[in-house]
Enzyme design. Sequence first.
Site, mmCIF file in Angstrom:
data_model
loop_
_atom_site.group_PDB
_atom_site.id
_atom_site.type_symbol
_atom_site.label_atom_id
_atom_site.label_comp_id
_atom_site.label_asym_id
_atom_site.label_seq_id
_atom_site.Cartn_x
_atom_site.Cartn_y
_atom_site.Cartn_z
ATOM 1 N N HIS A 77 0.832 -1.199 0.000
ATOM 2 C CA HIS A 77 0.000 0.000 0.000
ATOM 3 C C HIS A 77 0.875 1.259 0.000
ATOM 4 O O HIS A 77 1.845 1.352 0.757
ATOM 5 C CB HIS A 77 -0.905 0.016 1.233
ATOM 6 N N TYR A 132 1.598 2.175 12.809
ATOM 7 C CA TYR A 132 1.910 3.201 11.815
ATOM 8 C C TYR A 132 1.752 4.573 12.485
ATOM 9 O O TYR A 132 0.646 4.964 12.863
ATOM 10 C CB TYR A 132 0.950 3.184 10.631
#
Length: 466
Positions: A70, A133
Amino acid sequence: MVEPVATLAVETTPIPGLLVVRLPVHRDERGWFKENWQRAKMVALGLPDFGPVQNNMSFNASRGATRGIHTEPWDKLVSVATGRVFAAWVDMRDGASFGTTYSVEIDESVAVFVPRGVGNSYQALADGTVYSYLVNDHFVAGRTYPALHLADPTAAIPWPIPLDSPDVEISAKDRANPLLPDVTPLAPRRTLITGARGQLGRALARVFPGATLVDLDELDLTDEAALSAWPWEDYGVVLNAAAYTAVDRAEDDGRAAAWAANAAAPAALARIATARGLTLVHYSTDYVFDGSPVPGGHREDEPFAPLGVYGQTKAAGDLAVGTAPRHYVLRTSWVIGEGHNFVRTMARLAADGVDPSVVDDQVGRLTFTPELARATAHLLDTGAPYGTYNVTNSGEPRSWAAYARRVFELTGHDPARVSTVSTAEYGAGKDLSPRPLHSTLALDKLAGTGFVSTDADAALVAYLQG
């Protein structure tokens, strides 16, 4: 297994900007402790000061859970809170490094800084793995960004657990991702030029040909709703050439407009630049000083002392822009570009047989807009230290009258036709804003970055011949 380290360390990788961070982990009978993001230490070792605003977590119940590849338009620091992963990245940015791949095993002692446009993926190597993240923009549901198939043959990622193994779990969405030849690379962040139809804006547009050009009707910098709706995530640099420059009108019915354009708008841009990590370039003026004579010219750190409303609003804008971590204030004087300006006026008067009276007690240097645009590109391209820089053409300072005579001479007319008048005499009976008498700006700081200023007289010759 990952080898533990005693001190924090940062390593480069084949992907530009992708950095591996080796984290000291302090262990005892209770478990362990680590500083997963420590701004001061990590920035000192070379990590960008990327300004995270959101922390996301993904839980992977079973070994073999595989996610990616991604690509998002923001920077992130990835790590594991618990467990272990094999992580891989593919550069999806437009440019020479497109398609470059790197992989590393991550446990609690490793974090990786992933720059905008680099595809992120991983495979859980332990049950109950939590992947973190830390990102510098807010996630917006529903938006789509470039993605790559986990089994892309060009990337050839060496997954420890083969993707066709029954232990591997991949979402249907990730199985449908395209191969590298079908991926549209993520374009670099763009440059935004405000005040694009003004003298300076037009010069900047020629030096930054791919920039987005806006004026008041496309983006009103004083409209909070318009600023909030603008897609700032697509931009990395803002060149703010928008300004209210009607110096005399600012003393009267233009006062509110001057404060809005020259102070409130730069302040709003500074807040956005700070929040978004943008580089903000703003253009200032000698009018922030009172025009007292200074040996060698006004320096960048001279205290403000504006004489009129225009100078006051510009000084306020300078102070506001200075709050943005990544900023350049380019202070200039006597700007000459396309359209109506002093040089064009003198050339027209000379041709029309008009003999003007021009002030001879205001002294400074002309600044041609290509010089300002060239200096802007130089500071950005060289990564010069952020801050304020004086930018004018170089050469011996002259009065307005001396420049007028030079224009007459260069256009084939008798310079003696230009008579002189003092500022006080010229302004008698007129509703004019006070002007600084000494506008010369010192250019040493700019020269220290390697920029060689063009002589004002040579630029004047070229301008009249153009």
